[in-house]
Design a protein around this motif. Structure first.
Motif, mmCIF file in Angstrom:
data_model
loop_
_atom_site.group_PDB
_atom_site.id
_atom_site.type_symbol
_atom_site.label_atom_id
_atom_site.label_comp_id
_atom_site.label_asym_id
_atom_site.label_seq_id
_atom_site.Cartn_x
_atom_site.Cartn_y
_atom_site.Cartn_z
ATOM 1 N N PHE B 34 0.782 -1.252 -0.024
ATOM 2 C CA PHE B 34 0.144 -0.086 0.106
ATOM 3 C C PHE B 34 0.821 1.266 0.135
ATOM 4 C CE2 PHE B 34 -1.765 3.614 2.458
ATOM 5 C CZ PHE B 34 -2.955 3.822 1.736
ATOM 6 N N TYR B 63 -7.456 -13.604 -10.387
ATOM 7 C CA TYR B 63 -8.023 -12.584 -9.916
ATOM 8 C C TYR B 63 -8.931 -13.019 -8.577
ATOM 9 C CZ TYR B 63 -11.012 -8.078 -9.562
ATOM 10 O OH TYR B 63 -11.538 -7.020 -9.365
ATOM 11 N N LEU B 64 -9.730 -14.025 -8.666
ATOM 12 C CA LEU B 64 -10.777 -14.347 -7.760
ATOM 13 C C LEU B 64 -10.176 -14.967 -6.718
ATOM 14 C CD1 LEU B 64 -13.504 -15.507 -10.236
ATOM 15 C CD2 LEU B 64 -13.524 -13.451 -8.685
ATOM 16 N N TYR B 68 -6.721 -8.659 -1.993
ATOM 17 C CA TYR B 68 -6.703 -7.282 -2.627
ATOM 18 C C TYR B 68 -5.163 -6.822 -2.965
ATOM 19 C CZ TYR B 68 -7.519 -2.326 -3.101
ATOM 20 O OH TYR B 68 -7.812 -0.994 -3.409
ATOM 21 N N TYR B 69 -4.520 -6.914 -1.930
ATOM 22 C CA TYR B 69 -3.141 -6.407 -1.967
ATOM 23 C C TYR B 69 -2.311 -7.376 -2.697
ATOM 24 C CZ TYR B 69 -4.370 -2.465 1.030
ATOM 25 O OH TYR B 69 -5.027 -1.382 1.707
ATOM 26 N N GLU B 70 -2.568 -8.405 -3.111
ATOM 27 C CA GLU B 70 -2.126 -9.314 -3.926
ATOM 28 C C GLU B 70 -2.120 -8.778 -5.306
ATOM 29 O OE1 GLU B 70 -3.116 -13.268 -2.010
ATOM 30 O OE2 GLU B 70 -1.571 -13.957 -3.300
ATOM 31 N N TRP B 72 -2.558 -5.809 -6.065
ATOM 32 C CA TRP B 72 -1.788 -4.517 -6.232
ATOM 33 C C TRP B 72 -0.333 -4.928 -6.506
ATOM 34 C CZ3 TRP B 72 -2.226 0.442 -3.019
ATOM 35 C CH2 TRP B 72 -3.384 0.750 -2.993
ATOM 36 N N LEU B 73 0.323 -5.999 -5.705
ATOM 37 C CA LEU B 73 1.621 -6.722 -6.080
ATOM 38 C C LEU B 73 1.635 -6.997 -7.450
ATOM 39 C CD1 LEU B 73 4.439 -7.385 -4.959
ATOM 40 C CD2 LEU B 73 3.482 -9.250 -4.103
ATOM 41 N N HIS B 74 0.820 -7.629 -7.728
ATOM 42 C CA HIS B 74 0.736 -8.184 -9.168
ATOM 43 C C HIS B 74 1.041 -6.855 -10.308
ATOM 44 C CE1 HIS B 74 -0.465 -10.568 -12.790
ATOM 45 N NE2 HIS B 74 -1.115 -9.287 -13.096
#
Lengths: 198, 103
Positions: B34, B63-64, B68-70, B72-74
């Motif tokens: 973040f 995706y599913l 959420y922050y994975e 972002w990392l992706h």
């Protein structure tokens, strides 16, 4: 820092994040002090207590409430809350006849200056998929059963416009101060999945 | 563009299960992901729309099935490699080095 960091091997994802951050620091794209400051801001300083102050002010000051509903961004800024992910705010009022609830079906858009960062359920598939087609059923999962006569409005946020719900002031709170009223206001009531109770 | 991220109205994702007294972050690594977003975006390495699009380009299963922050990392890893800020090789080498040091 978590003390467990030294007592177990890092997970794959922890390794990926450390690798990314260390390379970005070396290349001068990230200053770790700036990262720490942002984490502290959104973990400890910006959150739903901000939105609760806005709601309480609107409950005690009809002129403020009128400004809030007409020009949300500016009225919220009067209380010192502005900035990223809240540049264009629209505040929607819950009444005995109309119940508003917020979602971001595409991702996680949310009014950061007044509510902070969104909870996991708000960003997850079950809520995002279902609240737009079955809002009454979703609200029941949060313990809120609305009368059939109540109109339900679901607002799908975008990367530009962020919504916030002005919940109904509970009955029997006429004697409370603005601060005491703010203490009653919850994050979930400002998303619209619950009501404020006394 | 339609994609898995366009979840409104889709079926079969189960109950909502809100977490009582949920913390702002659940893991230390989520905080780092973040906290890096704004500083890196401010360097011009990518913009918000590119970042969101990188998440929307994830395949449906990843995706599913990731948090959420994975996502972002992706998006970080995908965009920084695509734009040449980092190479896939230096990321892999640094991961291997960190894994060995912290084993």
């Amino acid at each position: 820092m978590a003390s467990s960091a030294h007592t177990r091997p890092l997970s794959d994802i922890e390794i990926r994040v450390k690798a990314l951050e260390s390379l970005l620091v070396e290349k001068g794209l990230v200053d770790q002090a700036a990262v720490d400051a942002l984490i502290d801001k959104y973990e400890h300083k910006v959150g739903p207590r901000n939105g609760a102050k806005v709601v309480a002010r609107a409950w005690v000051d009809p002129e403020y409430k009128a400004r809030l509903l007409a020009h949300g961004t500016e009225a919220i800024e009067e209380l010192g809350f502005s900035g990223m992910q809240g540049e264009d705010m629209v505040v929607v009022e819950n009444t005995a006849d109309v119940h508003n609830v917020l979602v971001c079906t595409l991702c996680s858009c949310y009014p950061w200056p007044t509510l902070g960062l969104p909870p996991v359920w708000y960003k997850s598939a079950p809520y995002r998929s279902r609240v737009v087609i079955e809002p009454r059923g979703v609200l029941k999962e949060f313990g809120l059963e609305l009368p059939e006569a109540t109109e339900v409005r679901v607002w799908d946020s975008t990367s530009e416009v962020r919504y916030m719900v002005l919940p109904e002031r509970p009955a029997g709170t006429e004697h409370l101060s603005e601060d005491e009223l703010a203490a009653l206001v919850t994050r979930d009531a400002m998303i619209g999945v619950t009501k404020v109770s006394k | 563009m339609n994609g898995v991220h366009d979840l409104g109205g889709s079926d079969g994702h189960g109950p909502i299960n809100p977490e009582p007294n949920e913390p702002v972050f659940h893991e230390e690594w989520e905080k780092r992901v973040f906290g890096m977003f704004l500083p890196v975006a401010a360097t011009g390495a990518f913009n918000l729309d590119e970042f969101r699009h990188a998440i929307e380009r994830m395949g449906a299963p990843s995706y599913l099935n990731t948090s959420y922050y994975e996502h972002w990392l992706h998006a970080f890893e995908t965009l920084l490699v695509e734009k040449g800020t980092l190479s896939a090789e230096e990321l892999a080498a640094r991961r291997a080095q960190i894994a060995q040091e912290t084993h």
